[in-house]
Write an enzyme that holds these catalytic residues in place. Structure first.
Site: not given
Length: 335
Positions: A117, A141
């Site tokens: 990501t 995250y």
């Protein structure tokens, strides 16, 4: 030989399954259906329900199928939730991925495509960001994904593993053939939320932060069509088949749109207006994250086909209409 797709019942994973099948690949899907949908899995794929860190499940799959490589999507992906519940993210992402890699290596599977990501970049001072930009994630995250990248790098250094980590920017849109799309209940992705508001599934939507140092005060993001993204995965798989090495690449178009620009596009293309509620910035959100995609264009000869915001939004809107019809048919079938 077969490709194992973890999280293949989810948004990006289900698109990956279709891309592999379209290319004539044999596909096995592993998903616990925590957020995915079994109906989203292409019928030609072999489906196994279970968790990626369960050694018995991995053993069952590898005994039944000659697995050549793993394309790994399974995990938790909601930034605000990760801030509220970091343990869940380190367990579901970091720890579970380590267990998956361990089980796969023991089974003789040494090729992995990893779903990373752009959240690893945090709030970068530069734009666009290249793969060697300093990493400073703002949320658990992002940190959970960074830890995975570090683990993969260390394992690959021993020669046991060959992997490609693809750092996604903001994934949106749906399969142009409308075979699958973003179907997650309570999704938080901007284009999905705006399309739900435009089609009446939501009464409206919120904009989090209007005081960023950007042209209109809202955050800038690099939106990538899901079909272009999964094509990058397939190109990465083909590369590993030819050349066993490990590397990390950005997956984005290299230009961004603000939250307001996205909302305006959704309203214009849908022909529907909907109310906007202005809110405060959310913890973990970055003001501006745009990809430098030079490396992926050169390394994989990636040629995006859907690099247009209107096209991304239109495919997302079309999928919302498809979902509405599907849900209506399901309700009529029950009644």
């Amino acid at each position: 030989m077969a490709i194992l797709v973890t999280g293949g019942a989810g948004y990006i994973g289900s698109h990956m399954v279709w891309t592999l099948l379209d290319a004539g690949e044999d596909v096995v899907v592993l998903d616990n259906l925590c957020t995915g949908h079994e109906w989203a899995i292409a019928g030609q794929a072999h489906f196994v329900r279970g968790d990626i860190d369960d050694p018995a499940i991995i053993e069952r799959i590898t005994n039944a199928h000659d697995i050549e490589a793993v394309i790994h999507f399974a995990g938790s992906v909601v930034v605000p939730e990760s801030v509220a519940d970091p343990i869940k993210y380190y367990r579901n992402n970091t720890c579970a991925t380590l267990a998956l890699v361990d089980h796969c290596l023991k089974a003789g599977i040494n090729r992995l495509i990893f779903s990373s990501t752009a959240a690893l970049y945090g709030a970068p001072e530069e734009a666009p960001v290249a793969e060697d930009t300093p990493l400073a994630p703002l949320s658990p995250y992002g940190t959970s994904k960074l830890m995975i990248e570090q683990m993969l790098r260390d394992i690959a250094a021993t020669g046991a593993l060959h992997y490609v980590a693809l750092r996604y920017f903001n994934v949106a849109g749906a399969d142009p053939h409308q075979r699958t799309g973003q179907s997650t209940d309570g999704a938080t992705h901007l284009i999905k939320v705006a399309c739900e508001a435009a089609t009446g599934k939501r009464p409206g939507m919120s904009v989090f932060g209007t005081d960023y140092d950007t042209a209109d005060g809202t955050a800038l993001r690099d939106y990538i069509h899901v079909s272009d993204l999964v094509n990058a995965h397939y190109l990465a798989l083909q590369h590993l088949r030819i050349k066993p090495e490990s590397f990390t690449l950005n997956c984005g178009y290299g230009h961004g749109y603000s939250v307001y620009e996205v909302i305006d596009a959704v309203k214009r293309l849908s022909g529907n207006d909907f109310p906007i509620q202005l809110g405060q910035r959310r913890v973990g959100d970055s003001p501006r994250v745009i990809a430098d995609n030079t490396a992926i264009l050169e390394k994989l000869d990636w040629q995006p086909q859907y690099a247009d915001l209107d096209l991304i939004v239109q495919h997302a809107l079309d999928w919302e209409k498809h979902l509405a019809q599907r849900n209506m048919g399901a309700q009529e079938g029950v009644s």
